[in-house]
Design a protein around this motif. Structure first.
Motif: not given
Length: 280
Positions: A150-159, A172-177
């Motif tokens: 629960d809530g784990i995706f709110d803490r992740y980013r994609i680079a 790619g643009e460093n972006s929040p999930v």
């Protein structure tokens, strides 16, 4: 962290779930015919791999190339007679599927990781899937998958990065999930609708027919959409010898720390890293 075998999973991608990506990729024009429920909605769901069912199917609808397993966590084999392929950095999610009388009734997210939905850029080819699966080692999913909580995706980013020689370029643009247009329940509801109801129109395909022929698989993998490209990523295509890199990481790590992990080849707990060498 665990390794997921996708050979028994039906695998798909989401087109147009990150604002601006389709325009950058030169694909937006292909989606003009498709009606969407709102301006922010993704445009279509497309297949990348469909496992074969055990029974003979007369007049099979699933194209044969989609039965070829395309995922490789170590390498990308450059497509023959093509010139332009690009990294597509994404969040990949493995779902447990529940079925009710041939209808996909539920998708329960089990784990997630860094995904590379590599794509050929070519004019004149309408169906997305043809530009996605050109054979073995044409897609990527990290060996380090992370359990969904629960809530784990709110803490992740994609680079994402391209390593060429000794140089590391942000691709790619460093972006929040949570920067995806559709995510969480909204995306889940959209996926269920498309899996059950999507028509064969323009770049989209009737994916429910494919799932039926695969005998309603209990595991479904979805790359939920590519982020926008950096200026470098938009203009530079992959070459033999490049390393294509996608990192999915908790936001308490700095961008510099992630780049340090990439260069050293050593990851930390909670980081899903995918590094693929491009070969001819």
């Amino acid at each position: 962290m665990e390794t997921i075998d996708l050979r028994d999973a039906a695998c798909f991608g989401v087109a147009g779930n990150f604002t601006g990506h389709l325009e950058q990729a030169g694909e937006a024009e292909n989606f003009k015919e498709l009606k969407v429920c709102d301006a922010a909605a993704p445009k279509a769901l497309f297949p990348t791999y469909i496992p074969q069912g055990t029974s003979f199917v007369e007049n099979k609808r699933t194209p044969a190339f989609l039965n070829v397993f395309p995922f490789d966590s170590q390498k990308i084999i450059f497509p023959k007679n093509e010139e332009k392929i690009q990294i597509e950095p994404e969040l990949g999610v493995v779902f447990e599927a529940s079925w009710n009388d041939g209808i996909l009734a539920g998708l329960e997210p089990l784990c997630f990781g860094a995904s590379n939905d590599v794509s050929i850029r070519k004019e004149g080819e309408l169906k997305i899937s043809v530009k996605k699966n050109w054979g073995p080692s044409s897609k990527g999913f990290s060996d380090n998958a992370i359990k969904v909580e629960d809530g784990i995706f709110d803490r992740y980013r994609i680079a994402s990065y391209l390593r060429r020689g000794n140089a590391l370029f942000e691709y790619g643009e460093n972006s929040p999930v949570n920067g995806y247009s559709y995510f969480g329940k909204r995306l889940n509801d959209w996926l269920l609708e498309k899996f059950n109801m999507q028509e064969d129109l323009g770049p989209a395909e009737n994916v429910h027919e494919y799932l039926r022929e695969a005998e309603f698989p209990r595991k479904i993998f979805v790359s939920v959409g590519a982020t926008r490209y950096s200026a470098f990523g938009k203009e530079n295509f992959l070459q033999s010898g490049d390393d294509s890199i996608v990192a999915l990481y908790p936001d308490f790590y700095s961008k510099e720390k992630i780049e340090e992990m990439i260069l050293s080849g050593k990851t930390a707990e909670g980081v899903s890293l995918l590094c693929q060498r491009v070969i001819l």
